[in-house]
Write a protein that holds these residues in place. Structure first.
Motif, mmCIF file in Angstrom:
data_model
loop_
_atom_site.group_PDB
_atom_site.id
_atom_site.type_symbol
_atom_site.label_atom_id
_atom_site.label_comp_id
_atom_site.label_asym_id
_atom_site.label_seq_id
_atom_site.Cartn_x
_atom_site.Cartn_y
_atom_site.Cartn_z
ATOM 1 N N GLN A 2 0.842 -1.198 0.000
ATOM 2 C CA GLN A 2 0.000 0.000 0.000
ATOM 3 C C GLN A 2 0.880 1.252 0.000
ATOM 4 N N LEU A 3 0.647 2.122 -0.962
ATOM 5 C CA LEU A 3 1.406 3.373 -1.027
ATOM 6 C C LEU A 3 0.444 4.523 -1.313
ATOM 7 N N THR A 4 0.859 5.716 -0.911
ATOM 8 C CA THR A 4 0.121 6.902 -1.325
ATOM 9 C C THR A 4 0.990 7.669 -2.309
ATOM 10 N N VAL A 5 0.443 7.925 -3.483
ATOM 11 C CA VAL A 5 1.181 8.669 -4.504
ATOM 12 C C VAL A 5 0.450 9.982 -4.733
ATOM 13 N N GLU A 6 1.190 11.069 -4.611
ATOM 14 C CA GLU A 6 0.592 12.393 -4.700
ATOM 15 C C GLU A 6 1.234 13.198 -5.827
ATOM 16 N N PHE A 7 0.404 13.947 -6.564
ATOM 17 C CA PHE A 7 0.927 14.793 -7.635
ATOM 18 C C PHE A 7 0.608 16.254 -7.343
ATOM 19 N N GLY A 8 1.557 17.135 -7.622
ATOM 20 C CA GLY A 8 1.322 18.559 -7.396
ATOM 21 C C GLY A 8 2.037 19.405 -8.419
ATOM 22 N N GLY A 9 1.804 20.719 -8.327
ATOM 23 C CA GLY A 9 2.483 21.665 -9.213
ATOM 24 C C GLY A 9 2.024 21.541 -10.661
ATOM 25 N N ILE A 20 -4.295 12.925 -5.140
ATOM 26 C CA ILE A 20 -3.865 11.878 -4.203
ATOM 27 C C ILE A 20 -4.401 10.516 -4.644
ATOM 28 N N HIS A 21 -3.500 9.565 -4.770
ATOM 29 C CA HIS A 21 -3.873 8.220 -5.205
ATOM 30 C C HIS A 21 -3.416 7.214 -4.146
ATOM 31 N N ASN A 22 -4.359 6.507 -3.560
ATOM 32 C CA ASN A 22 -3.989 5.414 -2.672
ATOM 33 C C ASN A 22 -3.930 4.153 -3.508
ATOM 34 N N VAL A 23 -2.741 3.584 -3.594
ATOM 35 C CA VAL A 23 -2.555 2.498 -4.562
ATOM 36 C C VAL A 23 -1.943 1.261 -3.918
ATOM 37 N N ASN A 24 -2.120 0.168 -4.619
ATOM 38 C CA ASN A 24 -1.538 -1.101 -4.194
ATOM 39 C C ASN A 24 -0.575 -1.534 -5.294
ATOM 40 N N VAL A 25 0.705 -1.543 -4.982
ATOM 41 C CA VAL A 25 1.708 -1.853 -5.997
ATOM 42 C C VAL A 25 2.353 -3.193 -5.678
ATOM 43 N N GLU A 26 2.314 -4.112 -6.666
ATOM 44 C CA GLU A 26 2.940 -5.426 -6.486
ATOM 45 C C GLU A 26 4.461 -5.291 -6.648
ATOM 46 N N THR A 27 5.189 -5.932 -5.774
ATOM 47 C CA THR A 27 6.638 -5.982 -5.951
ATOM 48 C C THR A 27 6.939 -6.928 -7.110
ATOM 49 N N PRO A 28 7.756 -6.488 -8.073
ATOM 50 C CA PRO A 28 8.044 -7.351 -9.227
ATOM 51 C C PRO A 28 8.605 -8.712 -8.793
ATOM 52 N N LYS A 29 8.287 -9.739 -9.561
ATOM 53 C CA LYS A 29 8.708 -11.109 -9.212
ATOM 54 C C LYS A 29 10.233 -11.214 -9.175
ATOM 55 N N GLY A 30 10.728 -11.948 -8.237
ATOM 56 C CA GLY A 30 12.164 -12.166 -8.145
ATOM 57 C C GLY A 30 12.909 -10.989 -7.529
#
Lengths: 99, 357
Positions: A2-9, A20-30
């Motif tokens: 779980q990460l929060t990714v924010e964009f501005g400017g 603001i994007h609350n996202v779920n990012v998979e760790t790449p395999k291996g």
């Protein structure tokens, strides 16, 4: 992860004006740990809807885009090699818009 | 770069502020490469600007100062920092916000809302002057007539005068603008690329127009854009960040990108370009335009009519190309015509004039 990714400017305009994007990012395999380099690829693929050249140049952010991980300048944490952990907050701010 | 470090540190991980040695560092300063914490950053950021103001004697006690306010990051941070320094160091200044409403729907109307909030947040009186009131035309109306080719020429010429007229209405002694170090470095390069020697020689001056009615100064002349944006972010300042809908900005955008690429490799490059700009000595054999006044409106001009009057005449007569490219203004003297049109050509080739120097 779980990460929060924010964009501005003005960068939010590249992703449907959502800041603001609350996202779920998979760790790449291996791979043991997710690093900023992986996240940039993920963000470009999943969040950026238009004009990716305003965000990415080569394999990193376009010069003039500031990156903060947990409110700390990524230049202090290894930039692309910065490792990410659960619940981290990653902020991208463009400095290129208006004065 | 990073590969030499055996272990990459996690954000906020081990590094302490190199000034206080107590708190975790929050950013790397481009100017000095120091790693500093948020609190020390606020202190050095504000005090460096204070030093620039003192060393260059930008203001005198009792002066009325207008801050050119667009609602963007630079002018918002300038309003915030100047009002704080004015209190902290007893400058004794009366500060005002001065905004120009170009009449661009979906851009300036939104950014003016930000300025109106700034008026309340910083307790600074706000004056808005509009193109419609001053010239009888909004940018929306002008673009409808002339399209998107030379619109930035109109806007830039009109804005410069609009700020002066607004400053006169506010009866201020000086106008402070938010131009930062990156902007100035970029303008030095642009003036070299355009061969614009007159502008090259004055674009690095921290105060300009001291012989004119309203001098202008740039307290952020040595302030990096990165630090301005970081300051605004950490302090959660309210600013507006959308590119003008009419601005293609190609030439300036190219110079900007080049500066940013240089900064990544060697951040000092920005200050060094400014230093180079300051050190240029213009050859005495270079012909410089003579400064006079516009016969029509009395504004400073090196020509018979100022650029705003030429452009406005074209718009009102339905000849919007007047003053752009090779169009002639008066047909009496062939030689004068060529000079005039080439002078106009150089302004026609300029993209967005939001950075008036």
């Amino acid at each position: 992860m779980q990460l929060t990714v924010e964009f501005g400017g003005g960068l939010e305009l590249l992703c449907d004006s959502v800041k603001i994007h609350n996202v779920n990012v998979e760790t790449p395999k291996g791979v043991q740990q997710l690093i900023m380099k992986d996240l940039l690829v993920w963000v470009q693929k999943n969040l950026i809807k238009e004009r990716p050249e305003m965000f990415i140049k080569g394999d990193t952010v376009r010069p003039g885009v500031l990156v903060l991980v947990n409110d700390c300048d990524w230049e202090l944490s290894g930039q692309l090699d910065t490792t990410l952990e659960e619940k981290d907050v990653v902020v991208f701010i463009s400095t290129l818009h208006g004065g | 770069m990073a590969e030499s470090h055996a272990k990459v540190q996690k954000a906020g991980g081990g590094r302490f502020c190199c000034i206080c040695n107590e708190k975790r560092a929050a950013l790397k300063r481009p100017k000095t490469l120091e790693q500093i914490c948020r609190e020390c950053f606020y202190t050095v950021f504000e005090e460096e600007i204070h030093q620039v103001i003192m060393e260059n004697q930008l203001f005198k006690p009792g002066e009325r100062i207008a801050i050119g306010a667009s609602g963007g990051k630079d002018s918002t941070v300038l309003a915030c920092v100047l009002s704080e320094l004015n209190r902290r160091h007893n400058y004794g200044l009366d500060l005002f916000l001065l905004s120009v409403d170009e009449g661009i729907t979906g851009y300036r109307d939104d950014s003016l809302e930000t300025v109106k909030r700034n008026e309340i947040q910083y307790g600074l009186p706000l004056k808005i002057v509009s193109y419609k009131d001053l010239y009888g035309w909004t940018m929306d109306e002008i673009v409808k007539i002339i399209g998107l080719k030379n619109n930035c020429t109109f806007c830039g010429v009109f804005r410069r005068q609009a700020l002066d007229r607004g400053a006169a209405l506010l009866k201020v002694d000086k106008l402070a603008t938010g131009h930062n170090a990156d902007d100035i470095a970029e303008t030095v390069l642009l003036n070299i690329l355009r061969g614009d020697i007159a502008r090259l020689s004055r674009c690095t001056a921290i105060t300009t127009g001291e012989d004119g009615p309203i001098p202008r100064c740039k307290p952020f002349k040595y302030t990096y854009e990165k630090e301005i944006v970081m300051y605004a972010y950490f302090k959660r300042l309210d600013y507006f960040s959308t590119e003008c809908i009419y601005s293609p900005n190609a030439y300036r955008g190219f110079a900007r990108e080049f500066i940013k690429d240089l900064e990544r490799i060697r951040p000092r490059a920005i200050l060094d370009i400014i230093k180079s700009g300051e050190s240029f000595r213009i050859a005495t054999s270079t012909k410089m335009p003579e400064q006079g006044t516009c016969e029509r409106c009395g504004y400073i001009s090196s020509q018979k009519w100022c650029k705003a009057c030429v452009l406005l005449e074209g718009l009102n007569r339905g000849l919007p190309k007047l003053g752009i490219g090779r169009t002639r203004v008066s047909g009496k003297d062939q030689k004068k015509d060529i000079k005039q049109s080439s002078g106009m050509k150089s302004i026609a080739s300029k993209q967005c004039g939001s950075l008036d120097f």
